[in-house]
Design a protein around this motif. Structure first.
Motif, PDB file in Angstrom:
ATOM      1  N   PRO A  37      -8.464  -2.183 -10.025  1.00  0.00           N
ATOM      2  CA  PRO A  37      -7.376  -2.334 -11.234  1.00  0.00           C
ATOM      3  C   PRO A  37      -7.582  -1.280 -12.089  1.00  0.00           C
ATOM      4  O   PRO A  37      -6.780  -1.280 -12.999  1.00  0.00           O
ATOM      5  CB  PRO A  37      -8.203  -3.713 -11.828  1.00  0.00           C
ATOM      6  CG  PRO A  37      -9.561  -3.586 -11.379  1.00  0.00           C
ATOM      7  CD  PRO A  37      -9.670  -3.259 -10.086  1.00  0.00           C
ATOM      8  N   PHE A  38      -8.301  -0.300 -12.017  1.00  0.00           N
ATOM      9  CA  PHE A  38      -8.642   0.780 -12.976  1.00  0.00           C
ATOM     10  C   PHE A  38      -7.928   2.084 -12.349  1.00  0.00           C
ATOM     11  O   PHE A  38      -7.335   2.696 -13.351  1.00  0.00           O
ATOM     12  CB  PHE A  38     -10.190   1.193 -12.799  1.00  0.00           C
ATOM     13  CG  PHE A  38     -11.100   0.079 -13.231  1.00  0.00           C
ATOM     14  CD1 PHE A  38     -10.986  -0.519 -14.639  1.00  0.00           C
ATOM     15  CD2 PHE A  38     -11.977  -0.161 -12.542  1.00  0.00           C
ATOM     16  CE1 PHE A  38     -11.511  -1.415 -14.916  1.00  0.00           C
ATOM     17  CE2 PHE A  38     -13.106  -1.437 -12.999  1.00  0.00           C
ATOM     18  CZ  PHE A  38     -12.817  -1.865 -14.130  1.00  0.00           C
ATOM     19  N   HIS A  39      -7.430   1.997 -11.292  1.00  0.00           N
ATOM     20  CA  HIS A  39      -6.686   3.456 -10.779  1.00  0.00           C
ATOM     21  C   HIS A  39      -5.405   3.181 -10.099  1.00  0.00           C
ATOM     22  O   HIS A  39      -4.667   4.035  -9.831  1.00  0.00           O
ATOM     23  CB  HIS A  39      -7.537   4.114  -9.806  1.00  0.00           C
ATOM     24  CG  HIS A  39      -8.884   4.623 -10.462  1.00  0.00           C
ATOM     25  ND1 HIS A  39     -10.130   3.996 -10.323  1.00  0.00           N
ATOM     26  CD2 HIS A  39      -9.144   5.508 -11.290  1.00  0.00           C
ATOM     27  CE1 HIS A  39     -10.939   4.590 -11.194  1.00  0.00           C
ATOM     28  NE2 HIS A  39     -10.481   5.641 -11.678  1.00  0.00           N
ATOM     29  N   LEU A  40      -5.163   1.746  -9.930  1.00  0.00           N
ATOM     30  CA  LEU A  40      -3.846   1.638  -9.011  1.00  0.00           C
ATOM     31  C   LEU A  40      -3.034   0.413  -9.837  1.00  0.00           C
ATOM     32  O   LEU A  40      -3.569  -0.545 -10.366  1.00  0.00           O
ATOM     33  CB  LEU A  40      -4.232   0.933  -7.608  1.00  0.00           C
ATOM     34  CG  LEU A  40      -3.293   0.673  -6.707  1.00  0.00           C
ATOM     35  CD1 LEU A  40      -2.418   1.730  -6.443  1.00  0.00           C
ATOM     36  CD2 LEU A  40      -3.697  -0.231  -5.773  1.00  0.00           C
ATOM     37  N   ASP A  41      -1.872   0.763 -10.157  1.00  0.00           N
ATOM     38  CA  ASP A  41      -1.108  -0.022 -10.866  1.00  0.00           C
ATOM     39  C   ASP A  41      -0.531  -1.323 -10.030  1.00  0.00           C
ATOM     40  O   ASP A  41       0.104  -1.237  -9.122  1.00  0.00           O
ATOM     41  CB  ASP A  41       0.348   0.690 -11.337  1.00  0.00           C
ATOM     42  CG  ASP A  41       1.220  -0.390 -12.244  1.00  0.00           C
ATOM     43  OD1 ASP A  41       0.962  -1.769 -12.232  1.00  0.00           O
ATOM     44  OD2 ASP A  41       2.191   0.198 -12.617  1.00  0.00           O
ATOM     45  N   SER A  42      -1.459  -2.377 -10.069  1.00  0.00           N
ATOM     46  CA  SER A  42      -1.279  -3.446  -9.127  1.00  0.00           C
ATOM     47  C   SER A  42       0.071  -4.277  -9.179  1.00  0.00           C
ATOM     48  O   SER A  42       0.630  -4.700  -8.390  1.00  0.00           O
ATOM     49  CB  SER A  42      -2.343  -4.474  -9.340  1.00  0.00           C
ATOM     50  OG  SER A  42      -2.512  -5.138 -10.683  1.00  0.00           O
ATOM     51  N   GLU A  43       0.378  -4.337 -10.496  1.00  0.00           N
ATOM     52  CA  GLU A  43       1.766  -5.039 -10.714  1.00  0.00           C
ATOM     53  C   GLU A  43       2.915  -4.441  -9.979  1.00  0.00           C
ATOM     54  O   GLU A  43       3.976  -4.811  -9.318  1.00  0.00           O
ATOM     55  CB  GLU A  43       2.045  -5.125 -12.196  1.00  0.00           C
ATOM     56  CG  GLU A  43       1.006  -6.233 -12.666  1.00  0.00           C
ATOM     57  CD  GLU A  43       1.865  -7.074 -13.771  1.00  0.00           C
ATOM     58  OE1 GLU A  43       2.813  -6.996 -13.780  1.00  0.00           O
ATOM     59  OE2 GLU A  43       0.958  -7.669 -14.467  1.00  0.00           O
ATOM     60  N   THR A  44       2.907  -2.792  -9.943  1.00  0.00           N
ATOM     61  CA  THR A  44       3.952  -2.131  -9.363  1.00  0.00           C
ATOM     62  C   THR A  44       3.628  -2.111  -7.964  1.00  0.00           C
ATOM     63  O   THR A  44       4.702  -2.403  -7.274  1.00  0.00           O
ATOM     64  CB  THR A  44       3.996  -0.720  -9.925  1.00  0.00           C
ATOM     65  OG1 THR A  44       4.102  -0.580 -11.317  1.00  0.00           O
ATOM     66  CG2 THR A  44       4.981   0.042  -9.162  1.00  0.00           C
TER      67      THR A  44
ATOM     68  N   TRP B 132       5.472  -4.303  -2.758  1.00  0.00           N
ATOM     69  CA  TRP B 132       5.308  -5.009  -1.432  1.00  0.00           C
ATOM     70  C   TRP B 132       6.481  -6.266  -1.264  1.00  0.00           C
ATOM     71  O   TRP B 132       6.864  -6.298  -0.354  1.00  0.00           O
ATOM     72  CB  TRP B 132       3.787  -5.534  -1.691  1.00  0.00           C
ATOM     73  CG  TRP B 132       3.571  -6.329  -0.336  1.00  0.00           C
ATOM     74  CD1 TRP B 132       3.650  -7.671  -0.130  1.00  0.00           C
ATOM     75  CD2 TRP B 132       3.051  -6.043   1.064  1.00  0.00           C
ATOM     76  NE1 TRP B 132       3.380  -8.043   1.097  1.00  0.00           N
ATOM     77  CE2 TRP B 132       3.006  -6.979   1.917  1.00  0.00           C
ATOM     78  CE3 TRP B 132       2.630  -4.677   1.406  1.00  0.00           C
ATOM     79  CZ2 TRP B 132       2.404  -6.920   2.919  1.00  0.00           C
ATOM     80  CZ3 TRP B 132       2.327  -4.496   2.644  1.00  0.00           C
ATOM     81  CH2 TRP B 132       2.166  -5.660   3.313  1.00  0.00           C
ATOM     82  N   ASN B 133       6.488  -7.017  -2.460  1.00  0.00           N
ATOM     83  CA  ASN B 133       7.281  -8.145  -2.380  1.00  0.00           C
ATOM     84  C   ASN B 133       8.649  -7.623  -2.099  1.00  0.00           C
ATOM     85  O   ASN B 133       9.534  -8.476  -1.206  1.00  0.00           O
ATOM     86  CB  ASN B 133       7.172  -9.065  -3.616  1.00  0.00           C
ATOM     87  CG  ASN B 133       5.999  -9.676  -3.737  1.00  0.00           C
ATOM     88  OD1 ASN B 133       5.452 -10.159  -2.865  1.00  0.00           O
ATOM     89  ND2 ASN B 133       5.721 -10.154  -4.963  1.00  0.00           N
ATOM     90  N   GLU B 134       9.171  -6.634  -2.626  1.00  0.00           N
ATOM     91  CA  GLU B 134      10.644  -6.324  -2.145  1.00  0.00           C
ATOM     92  C   GLU B 134      10.817  -5.837  -0.849  1.00  0.00           C
ATOM     93  O   GLU B 134      11.665  -5.858  -0.275  1.00  0.00           O
ATOM     94  CB  GLU B 134      11.107  -4.937  -3.159  1.00  0.00           C
ATOM     95  CG  GLU B 134      11.220  -5.409  -4.522  1.00  0.00           C
ATOM     96  CD  GLU B 134      11.325  -4.226  -5.638  1.00  0.00           C
ATOM     97  OE1 GLU B 134      11.393  -3.211  -4.886  1.00  0.00           O
ATOM     98  OE2 GLU B 134      11.950  -4.718  -6.674  1.00  0.00           O
ATOM     99  N   ALA B 135       9.639  -5.355  -0.176  1.00  0.00           N
ATOM    100  CA  ALA B 135       9.740  -4.753   1.203  1.00  0.00           C
ATOM    101  C   ALA B 135       9.509  -5.800   2.150  1.00  0.00           C
ATOM    102  O   ALA B 135      10.018  -5.818   3.183  1.00  0.00           O
ATOM    103  CB  ALA B 135       8.748  -3.685   1.282  1.00  0.00           C
ATOM    104  N   TYR B 136       8.688  -6.897   1.841  1.00  0.00           N
ATOM    105  CA  TYR B 136       8.193  -7.757   2.744  1.00  0.00           C
ATOM    106  C   TYR B 136       8.314  -9.166   2.524  1.00  0.00           C
ATOM    107  O   TYR B 136       7.845 -10.182   2.971  1.00  0.00           O
ATOM    108  CB  TYR B 136       6.890  -7.585   2.995  1.00  0.00           C
ATOM    109  CG  TYR B 136       6.302  -6.262   3.722  1.00  0.00           C
ATOM    110  CD1 TYR B 136       6.898  -5.962   5.225  1.00  0.00           C
ATOM    111  CD2 TYR B 136       5.826  -5.204   2.889  1.00  0.00           C
ATOM    112  CE1 TYR B 136       6.641  -4.600   5.507  1.00  0.00           C
ATOM    113  CE2 TYR B 136       5.565  -3.937   3.562  1.00  0.00           C
ATOM    114  CZ  TYR B 136       6.054  -3.550   5.048  1.00  0.00           C
ATOM    115  OH  TYR B 136       5.579  -2.495   5.216  1.00  0.00           O
ATOM    116  N   ALA B 137       9.364  -9.359   1.366  1.00  0.00           N
ATOM    117  CA  ALA B 137       9.518 -10.902   1.156  1.00  0.00           C
ATOM    118  C   ALA B 137      10.018 -11.587   2.335  1.00  0.00           C
ATOM    119  O   ALA B 137      10.922 -11.305   2.932  1.00  0.00           O
ATOM    120  CB  ALA B 137      10.550 -11.081  -0.065  1.00  0.00           C
ATOM    121  N   PRO B 138       9.671 -12.807   2.371  1.00  0.00           N
ATOM    122  CA  PRO B 138       9.034 -13.608   1.792  1.00  0.00           C
ATOM    123  C   PRO B 138       7.528 -13.910   2.058  1.00  0.00           C
ATOM    124  O   PRO B 138       6.941 -15.158   1.961  1.00  0.00           O
ATOM    125  CB  PRO B 138       9.925 -15.005   1.815  1.00  0.00           C
ATOM    126  CG  PRO B 138      10.163 -14.999   3.236  1.00  0.00           C
ATOM    127  CD  PRO B 138      10.450 -13.583   3.643  1.00  0.00           C
TER     128      PRO B 138
END
Length: 123
Positions: free
Chosen positions: A7-14, A19-25
């Motif tokens: 969580p300190f070096h990777l923007d997990s929300e982005t 990921w969700n846009e590419a691999y939903a659902p």
């Protein structure tokens, strides 16, 4: 897919949005790696290597099911619910009801009888 993220070096929300846009659902399980908050550092491990930043994602295919569990001494309470309406990171509905109506009411019956033993073994 299971994801474990620094969580300190990777923007997990982005990352999760992409990921969700590419691999939903496809469902996502996982969490943020914990570490030294004062130093803003943690480690992620893969195949015997240690990484000081980044994340790890594991995709599982075929006739395999994944089940999420709670760890680190946490105890789930109440029933399992489905998030039925969300907007980014805001939960509006749980089980087709307003989120605030779904939150468990405090009760002395909801506490584990061996609470003190659980706390003592988690320290």
């Amino acid at each position: 897919m299971a994801a474990f993220i620094d969580p300190f070096h990777l923007d997990s929300e982005t990352w999760l949005k992409g990921w969700n846009e590419a691999y939903a659902p496809l469902p996502v399980l996982g969490g943020l790696a914990s570490g030294d908050f004062t130093e803003q550092s943690t480690q992620v491990y893969l195949n015997g290597e240690v990484f000081e930043e980044g994340g790890l994602a594991i995709s599982v295919g075929g006739d395999v099911g994944l089940v999420g569990v709670t760890s680190q001494g946490c105890t789930p309470i109440g029933e399992t619910w489905t998030l039925t309406k969300v907007e980014q990171n805001v939960i509006h509905e749980i089980g087709n009801r307003p989120a605030y109506e779904s939150w468990p009411k405090p009760s002395t019956n909801s506490r584990p009888k061996n609470r003190n033993a659980r706390v003592a073994t988690s320290l």
